[in-house]
Design a protein around this motif. Structure first.
Motif, short mmCIF file in Angstrom:
data_model
loop_
_atom_site.label_atom_id
_atom_site.label_comp_id
_atom_site.label_asym_id
_atom_site.label_seq_id
_atom_site.Cartn_x
_atom_site.Cartn_y
_atom_site.Cartn_z
N LEU A 1 0.97 -1.17 -0.09
CA LEU A 1 -0.04 0.16 -0.02
C LEU A 1 0.90 1.26 -0.13
CD1 LEU A 1 -2.67 -1.11 2.28
CD2 LEU A 1 -3.12 -0.83 -0.07
N LYS A 2 2.01 1.23 -0.83
CA LYS A 2 2.89 2.29 -0.74
C LYS A 2 3.26 2.44 -2.24
CE LYS A 2 4.73 1.29 3.73
NZ LYS A 2 5.95 0.72 4.49
N ASN A 3 3.65 3.93 -2.36
CA ASN A 3 4.22 4.31 -3.89
C ASN A 3 3.23 4.26 -4.82
OD1 ASN A 3 6.48 5.21 -3.19
ND2 ASN A 3 7.83 3.75 -3.46
N MET A 4 1.86 4.57 -4.57
CA MET A 4 0.55 4.13 -5.47
C MET A 4 0.86 5.42 -6.69
SD MET A 4 -2.49 2.85 -3.39
CE MET A 4 -2.07 1.72 -2.09
N LYS A 5 0.15 5.08 -7.71
CA LYS A 5 0.12 6.32 -8.89
C LYS A 5 -1.08 6.60 -9.26
CE LYS A 5 4.93 4.85 -10.14
NZ LYS A 5 5.75 4.18 -11.42
N ALA A 6 -1.59 7.94 -9.63
CA ALA A 6 -2.72 8.10 -10.34
C ALA A 6 -2.32 7.97 -11.90
CB ALA A 6 -3.25 9.57 -9.85
N MET A 7 -3.42 7.26 -12.45
CA MET A 7 -2.95 7.00 -13.72
C MET A 7 -4.20 7.09 -14.76
SD MET A 7 -0.34 5.49 -13.16
CE MET A 7 0.23 4.43 -14.91
N LEU A 8 -3.70 7.27 -16.06
CA LEU A 8 -4.90 7.34 -17.19
C LEU A 8 -4.67 6.39 -17.96
CD1 LEU A 8 -6.96 9.12 -18.87
CD2 LEU A 8 -5.02 10.04 -19.92
N HIS A 9 -5.72 5.42 -18.16
CA HIS A 9 -5.70 4.40 -19.11
C HIS A 9 -6.53 4.74 -20.44
CE1 HIS A 9 -5.76 0.44 -20.75
NE2 HIS A 9 -7.11 0.30 -20.94
N PRO A 10 -5.92 4.82 -21.66
CA PRO A 10 -6.85 4.86 -22.84
C PRO A 10 -7.14 3.50 -23.12
CG PRO A 10 -4.55 5.92 -23.23
CD PRO A 10 -4.58 5.30 -21.85
N ILE A 11 -8.63 3.32 -23.31
CA ILE A 11 -9.06 1.92 -23.40
C ILE A 11 -8.83 1.41 -24.82
CG2 ILE A 11 -11.44 0.72 -23.83
CD1 ILE A 11 -12.51 2.96 -21.78
N GLY A 12 -8.45 0.10 -24.77
CA GLY A 12 -7.96 -0.48 -26.03
C GLY A 12 -6.52 -0.61 -26.22
N THR A 13 -5.54 0.18 -25.22
CA THR A 13 -4.30 0.16 -25.32
C THR A 13 -3.44 -0.76 -24.41
OG1 THR A 13 -3.98 2.17 -23.80
CG2 THR A 13 -4.37 2.40 -26.02
N ASN A 14 -2.24 -0.87 -24.31
CA ASN A 14 -1.81 -1.79 -23.33
C ASN A 14 -1.53 -0.93 -21.98
OD1 ASN A 14 0.29 -3.01 -21.81
ND2 ASN A 14 1.52 -3.76 -23.70
N PRO A 15 -1.86 -1.81 -20.90
CA PRO A 15 -1.71 -0.93 -19.65
C PRO A 15 -0.48 -0.52 -19.17
CG PRO A 15 -3.31 -2.69 -19.50
CD PRO A 15 -2.73 -3.10 -20.92
#
Length: 717
Positions: A217-231
């Motif tokens: 539960l450390k060093n988490m990140k807020a992310m943006l995932h474009p649908i249909g792309t490689n995570p």
């Protein structure tokens, strides 16, 4: 067959004679130095959950406990009755979300163990099953979901066997097929949502999905995932490494969301503290290389919730207002000290707020009832929402497009009921869509509810809710079950429980102690049960337990004490301080080894609530609240059942296990101490079958130990 018979006879003999030959737990002393105070811990070796020796020990303890519990009669009767009560309540619904004419919701049918995702067309009343988690993977549960703006896609947060480490999948509603995108790992409580064009998802990503990793539960990140792309190519929106200017701590959670009008993207640095630093940026910044975050709320502002509409920043704060206040300031130039106060502090506590398109709603709680109020966002006029008496909660069906509300009313003896409400209507209407066909008995005709206040050790008056059979003889011979929590400012508000109603049917008095550390009396009530003041939590619980005895509701030989999670501090210290006061103690997935729990993945998150072992003034209070180190050899402890979930990442399984081991090797009472290991559970589970079976075992154990005639094993002849 002969050996099996001898084993059975031996176990029956153990139950009858109260002589327990527990699986051996070697004492391997390890000494920690807490800034000059040395404490020896004989059970640190159990913290290595990957060790074959430890795995074997857990399995042996589990088998031993079940061999004992399996001989208690009428366990299955409790289990079956819990299922019957569930069925009497009809289908169980979650709050719904609306897109156009469709309502989306989670529902558990009255005869099913897991919830599934459905839609209902409000124009026709037709219900459609959208997603059944059992057809996806074995033991999968739906933790949460969100819908895109047009109702074409659903993002599903899925967990396994009670684990809170989840994966996110995207479902095409028309085809009912999952897209190839798999986002993981995600924590069960963090938000996620679609962008305004429905082409991407914002979410919080954990650094690891290994439950045994110290970085869980450390060093988490807020992310943006474009649908249909490689995570693997997802875009980092905020992180400790990439955004040093926001001063994010390693253990803080970067939780991200959009304002309702999608004009802004909001970032909260979450923790166990409700007072989170908050930042914002224009949503257009998502198209740039890096977001420049502007801070609008500091932790020192004592703000626990905000809502943004245009340049208006509404906030809920306890700054110089322990019972909270709601204010309004400018988003572009916030000035909380000189803000317009819309709802000033009063005698009741403002618990929370949420919005619809044109209104802000807040809850006003006096500890027994909770009313809802609405604020017109244009005129700031305030009006009470017309709901029945009791605890009232609410949620917007679609805050971006309308003002329709779903409200939920509950009481100790009245099963919860959904109501529909739209501001401007003269009354809330019982929902025709989201209430099961209930056939419960009239619990109000069978039982009494008494709300009292009990004087604690220092004169503080502690609220105590007591539920007991009508016409009960007050002679001290009735079993009683008292529970408490006392953490994070969370209040134990009246609500009906299928499980506890079954315990009530056994003739047991139920009591809920609203101890300090909770939020029943506002922010000061919370603070008076934190850190150096944490002893108030278990001393309040002891005072409430003594009240039940003094008033002849029960006696120490009939009293069952319970605490779960943070309530492990409460029940652990209650029985180590007053072992004579309880016949039975039930410690559910409890924090009973605070001194070592800060070494766990979730440990640093607890520092704001309990203190920091690296801070001198916090060390003594932490030592005081550590239940395991207070266990002494030769003391006559109550019968104790300690439960742990092997998929638990909040309270690591070794923490309750060490407490059980210490008690087994120390107690002189001759009463059983059992470690109940659930391999199908985490900190909790949505699987009702697993839940009911565990509580049937737990309650049967407690009722056996308080002498309930229906739960006494046959004597060995």
């Amino acid at each position: 067959m002969k050996n099996l018979f001898l084993t059975s006879c031996l176990l029956l003999s153990q139950i009858t004679l109260a002589q327990y030959n527990y699986p051996k737990t070697p004492e391997k002393p390890a000494t920690d130095d807490f800034l000059g105070t040395k404490i020896t811990d004989n059970y640190q070796w159990l913290e290595d959950l990957k060790s074959p020796e430890v795995k074997t020990w857990f399995k042996t303890q589990s088998d031993y406990s079940h061999n004992i519990i399996d001989q208690i009669p009428n366990r299955d009767g409790l289990y079956q009755r819990m299922k019957q009560v569930q069925e009497m309540g009809g289908d169980a619904y979650s709050y719904a979300k609306q897109r156009g004419n469709l309502y989306f919701y989670i529902k558990a049918k009255k005869n099913e163990k897991l919830s599934k995702l459905y839609t209902k067309d409000v124009s026709t009343g037709k219900e459609t099953l959208i997603f059944d988690p059992e057809t996806y993977k074995k033991d999968t549960q739906i933790s949460n979901f969100t819908i895109d703006s047009k109702g074409g896609q659903i993002a599903l947060l899925l967990s396994k066997s009670g684990s809170e480490i989840c994966e996110l999948r995207i479902l095409n509603i028309k085809t009912k097929k999952l897209l190839d995108d798999v986002l993981s790992p995600l924590w069960s409580e963090f938000s996620f949502e679609f962008t305004s064009d429905d082409n991407s998802i914002i979410y919080t990503q954990m650094s690891t999905g290994d439950p045994n990793s110290p970085m869980l539960l450390k060093n988490m990140k807020a992310m943006l995932h474009p649908i249909g792309t490689n995570p693997d190519k997802d875009i980092v929106l905020a992180s400790k490494e990439g955004n040093p200017e926001i001063n994010m701590l390693t253990e803080q959670f970067p939780m991200i969301e959009f304002s309702d009008d999608y004009q802004y993207i909001l970032l909260n640095l979450g923790s166990t503290k409700s007072e989170s630093p908050q930042f914002y940026a224009p949503s257009s910044a998502l198209k740039g290389e890096k977001i420049t975050w502007k801070q609008i709320v500091n932790a020192s502002d004592d703000i626990i919730q905000t809502f943004i509409k245009g340049d208006q920043l509404f906030f809920l704060s306890h700054k110089n207002a322990p019972n909270y206040k709601i204010g309004l300031t400018s988003l572009s130039n916030p000035d909380f000290d000189n803000a317009k106060i819309i709802v000033p502090e009063g005698n009741a506590v403002i618990r929370s707020m949420h919005n619809s398109k044109n209104y802000l709603f807040y809850s006003l709680n006096n500890g027994i009832t909770q009313d809802k109020y609405q604020i017109d966002l244009t005129t700031l006029a305030i009006k009470k929402v017309p709901l029945p008496a009791g605890i009232n909660n609410s949620g917007a069906l679609n805050s971006r497009t309308n003002d329709d509300l779903q409200c939920y009313n509950s009481n100790w003896l009245t099963p919860g009921t959904f109501y529909e409400y739209t501001p401007g209507n003269s009354k809330a209407v019982k929902s025709k869509y989201f209430n099961g066909d209930s056939s419960y008995p009239d619990y109000n005709a069978l039982y009494e509810v008494k709300e009292v206040e009990v004087k604690s050790h220092d004169g503080a008056m502690v609220p105590l809710s007591i539920i007991y059979p009508k016409n009960m003889t007050m002679d001290g011979n009735t079993p009683a079950y008292i529970t408490g929590y006392g953490g994070y400012g969370i209040s134990s508000t009246p609500r009906f429980s299928n499980r506890l109603s079954v315990l009530l049917e056994q003739g047991v008095v139920l009591a809920i102690a609203h101890v300090r550390g909770g939020g029943e009396k506002g922010d000061n009530w919370h603070k008076d049960g934190m850190k150096a003041k944490k002893p108030n939590t278990w001393k309040d619980f002891i005072a409430c337990s003594e009240y039940l005895v003094d008033q002849k509701y029960t006696s120490p030989s009939k009293l069952i004490g319970n605490g779960a999670s943070m309530g492990g501090v409460l029940i652990g210290r209650a029985i180590t301080e007053r072992p004579d006061l309880y016949a039975v103690a039930i410690a559910e997935v409890g924090m009973t080894n605070v001194l070592r729990s800060q070494n766990s993945a979730n440990g640093a998150n607890q520092i704001p609530e309990v203190g920091n072992l690296k801070v001198p003034e916090d060390v003594k209070p932490l030592i005081e609240m550590d239940a395991q180190s207070k266990v002494k050899k030769g003391v006559k402890y109550p019968a104790v059942l300690v439960s742990t979930g092997m998929n638990d990442s909040r309270i690591m399984p070794w923490e309750p296990a060490k407490f059980a081991a210490a008690l087994q090797n120390s107690t002189a009472s001759g009463k059983p101490v059992l470690l109940y290991v659930n391999y199908e559970n985490g900190h909790f589970t949505n699987d009702l079958d697993v839940t009911f079976r565990e509580y049937a075992d737990v309650y049967a154990f407690a009722l056996w130990q308080v002498g309930h005639p229906k739960f006494q094993p046959a004597k060995n002849k």
